[in-house]
Design a protein around this motif. Structure first.
Motif, PDB file in Angstrom:
ATOM      1  N   VAL A 182       8.715  29.029  41.043  1.00 19.56           N
ATOM      2  CA  VAL A 182       8.885  28.129  39.902  1.00 19.56           C
ATOM      3  C   VAL A 182       8.413  28.864  38.654  1.00 19.56           C
ATOM      4  O   VAL A 182       7.264  29.307  38.593  1.00 19.56           O
ATOM      5  CB  VAL A 182       8.072  26.822  40.080  1.00 19.56           C
ATOM      6  CG1 VAL A 182       8.168  25.956  38.828  1.00 19.56           C
ATOM      7  CG2 VAL A 182       8.570  26.050  41.296  1.00 19.56           C
ATOM      8  N   ASP A 183       9.297  29.019  37.676  1.00 22.21           N
ATOM      9  CA  ASP A 183       8.895  29.653  36.417  1.00 22.21           C
ATOM     10  C   ASP A 183       9.231  28.789  35.207  1.00 22.21           C
ATOM     11  O   ASP A 183       9.267  29.265  34.071  1.00 22.21           O
ATOM     12  CB  ASP A 183       9.515  31.050  36.275  1.00 22.21           C
ATOM     13  CG  ASP A 183      11.039  31.039  36.261  1.00 22.21           C
ATOM     14  OD1 ASP A 183      11.636  29.944  36.375  1.00 22.21           O
ATOM     15  OD2 ASP A 183      11.634  32.133  36.138  1.00 22.21           O
ATOM     16  N   ARG A 184       9.457  27.491  35.450  1.00 17.48           N
ATOM     17  CA  ARG A 184       9.783  26.556  34.364  1.00 17.48           C
ATOM     18  C   ARG A 184       8.995  25.261  34.533  1.00 17.48           C
ATOM     19  O   ARG A 184       8.491  24.959  35.611  1.00 17.48           O
ATOM     20  CB  ARG A 184      11.274  26.189  34.395  1.00 17.48           C
ATOM     21  CG  ARG A 184      12.240  27.279  34.003  1.00 17.48           C
ATOM     22  CD  ARG A 184      13.663  26.768  34.146  1.00 17.48           C
ATOM     23  NE  ARG A 184      14.665  27.700  33.663  1.00 17.48           N
ATOM     24  CZ  ARG A 184      15.111  27.763  32.418  1.00 17.48           C
ATOM     25  NH1 ARG A 184      14.612  26.931  31.502  1.00 17.48           N
ATOM     26  NH2 ARG A 184      16.032  28.630  32.061  1.00 17.48           N
ATOM     27  N   GLY A 185       8.929  24.501  33.449  1.00 16.00           N
ATOM     28  CA  GLY A 185       8.455  23.128  33.536  1.00 16.00           C
ATOM     29  C   GLY A 185       6.956  22.957  33.491  1.00 16.00           C
ATOM     30  O   GLY A 185       6.440  22.102  32.772  1.00 16.00           O
ATOM     31  N   VAL A 186       6.217  23.758  34.278  1.00 16.70           N
ATOM     32  CA  VAL A 186       4.761  23.664  34.291  1.00 16.70           C
ATOM     33  C   VAL A 186       4.121  25.018  34.025  1.00 16.70           C
ATOM     34  O   VAL A 186       2.921  25.188  34.220  1.00 16.70           O
ATOM     35  CB  VAL A 186       4.245  23.098  35.635  1.00 16.70           C
ATOM     36  CG1 VAL A 186       4.596  21.635  35.772  1.00 16.70           C
ATOM     37  CG2 VAL A 186       4.786  23.891  36.814  1.00 16.70           C
TER      38      VAL A 186
END
Length: 931
Positions: A867-871
């Motif tokens: 995950v590299d987006r959003g948080v």
């Protein structure tokens, strides 16, 4: 599946447990720490019809859990956030920090977002925070006179008394009633409206009294409380910053101060609840059992209980403020009679000194109410007095008695008597308070100071609720902790939403938040993730290296030989228990070594060494037997030793390692006897695991990586480095040193990772002697590469917090460069990248679709989820990667933050390299699983 042995635990963290186990039959298990070898390996059970039925039922339950979570208000990731994230990426921008001064410190910009892999949607344990336009929060500093520092706890603030004084401050001062307020109960008050400061500060008088009292006593301490140093924090400043381009700094305001203020506001509701305790942490809250609620179902043993709670913290990401909530688990002292607690911990109080009881109860807050027994019509009687346990009673210049004296043996001169005379503690309580002791022969407790002791029988003291135990748990308590703590991810997510968020008061209509112009949306946010393509590892089939896929973070090692299997010479085995292991077992083990591609000589001597440790013998006797057995092995020329242990005993294991590796110079591989013996039905897998350990310690390579996903590592001219500092565990000797370690690859095979180690100042995170350690690693690379040095250096640094990035670049990067300058000729220098790996975070991800979940491992995200987006960070370059499979509990991804990059890597390269590297670190990987 067999019960989970303690040594297979990857991590027991405050909020969940991650355990790595085999996913299917034939997959050989690994441990995270190669040196933690003493224990039975859990292996898959042989399948039968009942097992298949149970497995099908389990999978069906998981599907229901995931479907329930996915249909509970699932929203797609925020489109406005993704658009802004895309707009802020700076492809092609120079992200080297080499020319920046510390004053200009900034993290490298994200060069791109990753695109490799299959896109998925995940829930994450973050809730969106919204603020009213123009919302502003005011912060003030508190000062107390006389001081509230606690000399018994290194002058830290007495939080219990500070909390009560702040409550009284707002109860008894009408001019403060109109402002919403919150406090950290230490230094700051934050308000939703400006306070009516007269000049630059308010000075108020407050006489102290407890909550049980209706008012102050005549002799109550009168505190002068000053409120000063007003600061205002417009929330819009923070919102503008987190939506600005990478080059925009936070000049003019301190982001960390705004976050601190918001955290104080966010914890206001939990701080108001009577049975919610933080255990000393300002961002963790536990529901503490009081009254008649039993401890049986949360008993950890030896006088401790297990509590579930929640962690909360404000975080920021692109375009939005978020609150992170996660489950928290901890050991606490039960609120009970102190004598009863002492008996639970020790059993026989005659063994109190040997059992470490004094250290167990030292600095506990305890209360008594025998001084003011409840009297009708007296509002001040019957109020408990809170004291701090200093330890057992000890004689001094004024009071003479045996160490650990009791109420019958301790005599002191009592000036209150007429005439003054010596009296025993037992007689004193009988005469003054009309209290007849039931256990006068049990050791008294000092609740005063060393110079001015106050000796009280423990039967008259009660442990105050909400006190967390912060020392190391024993093995049995650790097992029990795991049993209580483990939850599958869907259950974990449900508890956060249904229990944690309400406990913290996170809602759209909580008046404690609304007063400050803040609302928290009730649903977890969703983010986009990707499942990276499975990589491959190479084993020998015949004489040819062949790649095998690593699907699900696991791979089968049957009928495959090591990439580079070594010859096992000058070896032997020693038995510390009479557990039926004989030469036939060892010969079968040698056949497994051969199947793994290792040749082995006959052990020295063929029947091994024996030094049986009998149950009931003193540790000193065991120590002598261990030392003598290893001396004998050394005299026979043994260089590497298979050690057969009676059980997973930490004392035995540590003494074997000390005498063998520190004194005799013998490498050891340890195994519990019941795991090694011939009748163990899973012995081929277990023995193959041991073979992996032998091969690594002989300098071999168990498996190598295919080069297609290694990015800057693919040409074999890059040195991969791992750096960390291990600090003394709770309960260690004061001033015990921290241990700094640096491991590095020695060639382009990335299969061996020799280490440099140094002891340094206690609890110092930056590596003091990195210059010399790094030079050692470069010298070894040079030796294995015909005098050549690496062209690129990739450093993975563990254990560094967000606030230490600047310090790391200031203290450690110059040492690395200095070592390179001494080794490289002609002004050449390698290109250096530094990636910080964070594991002490509270971000978790939950699949929203069963095809994206590891259904055989509890419903966690699949291995390779990134995950590299959003948080992720609004400024800088970071990503979360779960490279492993977690069978029990909720998987914890690693947080990678790139703080320096001279190699110009793109997001896909960095993520793939980090994922692939998890399957080859020989110091952490034994076989069959990725870390």
């Amino acid at each position: 599946m067999d019960p989970v042995p303690l040594v297979e635990i990857l991590a027991i963290v405050a909020e969940d447990v991650v355990i790595l186990l085999p996913a299917a039959a034939g997959v050989v298990l690994h441990k995270l720490q190669a040196d933690v070898e003493a224990g039975e390996e859990a292996a898959p059970e042989e399948e039968d019809a009942a097992g298949e039925d149970a497995g099908a039922a389990f999978l069906l339950k998981l599907k229901v859990e995931i479907k329930t979570q996915s249909t509970r208000g699932l929203q797609q990731p925020a489109g406005d956030v993704e658009q802004r994230e895309n707009a802020l990426v700076r492809p092609g921008e120079d992200i080297s920090l080499s020319g920046l001064s510390l004053d200009e410190f900034t993290l490298p910009s994200r060069p791109s977002f990753g695109t490799n892999g299959r896109q998925i949607v995940l829930r994450t344990n973050y809730f969106r925070v919204t603020t009213k336009p123009g919302a502003e929060i005011f912060r003030y500093e508190m000062g107390f006179s006389p001081s509230l520092s606690d000399p018994e706890k290194k002058n830290r603030t007495n939080r219990r008394k500070t909390r009560r004084l702040v409550e009284l401050l707002f109860i008894n001062n009408p001019q403060l009633h109109g402002a919403g307020f919150a406090t950290d109960y230490s230094k700051f008050i934050v308000t939703a409206q400006k306070l009516p400061l007269q000049g630059r500060e308010i000075e108020l008088q407050q006489r102290y009294y407890e909550a049980e009292e209706s008012g102050p006593r005549p002799n109550a301490t009168n505190y002068k409380i000053t409120i000063s140093n007003e600061r205002s924090f417009p929330i819009q400043q923070l919102l503008d910053y987190i939506s600005s381009p990478p080059g925009v700094t936070s000049a003019g305001f301190d982001k960390s101060e705004i976050i601190q203020v918001l955290n104080i506001v966010m914890t206001r509701t939990a701080n108001q609840k009577p049975n919610i305790y933080g255990g000393g942490d300002r961002n963790k809250f536990y529901d503490y059992p009081v009254g008649e609620r039993p401890y049986d179902n949360i008993n950890l043993g030896k006088g401790l209980i297990f509590l579930k709670g929640f962690y909360t913290s404000i975080r920021t990401s692109t375009l939005r403020v978020l609150v992170n909530i996660n489950v928290a688990n901890a050991a606490f002292y039960p609120a009970m009679n102190l004598l009863g607690l002492m008996q639970l911990h020790t059993g026989n109080l005659a063994q109190a000194r040997a059992s470490g009881l004094e250290g167990f109860i030292r600095l506990l807050k305890v209360s008594h109410n025998y001084i003011d027994m409840k009297k009708p019509g007296d509002p001040h009687s019957g109020v408990k007095r809170v004291k701090t346990v200093q330890g057992f009673s000890r004689p001094n210049a004024k009071v003479k008695f045996p160490i650990m004296g009791n109420a019958n043996t301790i005599k002191f001169r009592c000036e209150e008597l007429n005439p003054p005379r010596e009296i025993t503690v037992s007689a004193y309580f009988k005469q003054k308070y009309k209290v007849s002791l039931q256990k006068p022969n049990d050791p008294c407790i000092n609740v005063g100071t060393v110079d001015k002791p106050s000796f009280i029988p423990p039967e008259l003291l009660t442990v105050e609720p909400g006190q967390q135990y912060r020392k190391r748990l024993n093995e049995q308590q650790t097992r029990q902790m795991i049993a209580f703590a483990v939850r599958r991810p869907a259950e974990n997510a449900r508890r956060i939403v249904e229990v944690g968020a309400p406990m913290m008061g996170l809602s759209e209509n909580n008046t404690n938040l609304v007063t400050f112009g803040i609302k928290v949306l009730p649903s977890m946010i969703t983010v986009r993730g990707r499942i990276l393509p499975a990589g491959s590892v190479q084993y020998k089939v015949g004489n040819i290296l062949k790649p095998f896929p690593t699907r699900g973070g696991s791979w089968d090692v049957r009928d495959r030989a090591f990439s580079d299997g070594k010859h096992l010479r000058n070896w032997g085995f020693i038995k510390f228990a009479n557990n039926e292991i004989n030469r036939a077992d060892v010969e079968q083990f040698r056949k497994i070594l051969g199947a793994c591609g290792m040749r082995s000589d006959e052990p020295l001597p063929p029947n091994g060494f024996e030094a049986f440790l009998e149950r009931g013998e003193a540790e000193e006797v065991w120590d002598q037997k261990i030392q003598q057995g290893l001396k004998e092995a050394h005299s026979r020329g043994v260089k590497i030793l298979l050690v057969i242990l009676p059980d997973a005993n930490a004392f035995v294991y540590s003494r074997i390692k000390f005498y063998a590796e520190n004194k005799a110079g013998i490498h050891t591989v340890c195994s519990v006897g019941m795991s090694f013996r011939e009748k163990n039905k899973n012995k081929p897998n277990y023995w193959a695991n041991i073979a992996h350990k032998f091969n690594l310690k002989l300098g071999g390579i168990n498996q190598s990586l295919a080069r297609d996903r290694l990015g800057p590592l693919s040409d074999g001219k890059a040195m991969l480095v791992g750096m960390d500092v291990t600090h003394p565990s709770p309960g260690s000797v004061e001033g015990a040193p921290s241990i700094a370690g640096v491991v590095a690859s020695i060639d382009g095979h990335y299969g061996q990772w020799p280490a440099s180690m140094r002891a340094q100042k206690s609890k110092q995170e930056m590596i003091a002697e990195l210059h010399a350690m790094f030079k050692e690693r470069l010298t070894l690379w040079e030796k294995h590469n015909r005098g050549a040095l690496p062209e690129r250096i990739i450093i993975y640094r563990d254990g560094v917090s967000e606030g230490q990035y600047r310090t790391l670049l200031h203290d450690e990067l110059p040492q690395v460069r200095a070592a390179c300058k001494e080794k490289y000729a002609g002004g050449r220098s390698p290109q250096i990248s530094i990636i910080v790996c964070g594991k002490r975070h509270h971000t978790r991800f939950y699949p929203t679709n069963e095809k994206d979940a590891d259904m055989y491992n509890g419903g966690n995200p699949l291995s390779g989820t990134v995950v590299d987006r959003g948080v992720t960070m609004e400024k800088g370059w970071d990503f979360f990667l779960q490279a492993h499979s977690a069978l029990q509990g909720t998987a914890k991804p690693t947080h990678y933050v790139i703080i320096h990059d001279e190699n110009g890597m793109k997001a896909d390269q960095m993520e793939a390299m980090s994922d692939e590297g998890c399957v080859t670190l020989s110091t952490r990987l034994l076989c069959g699983h990725s870390v």
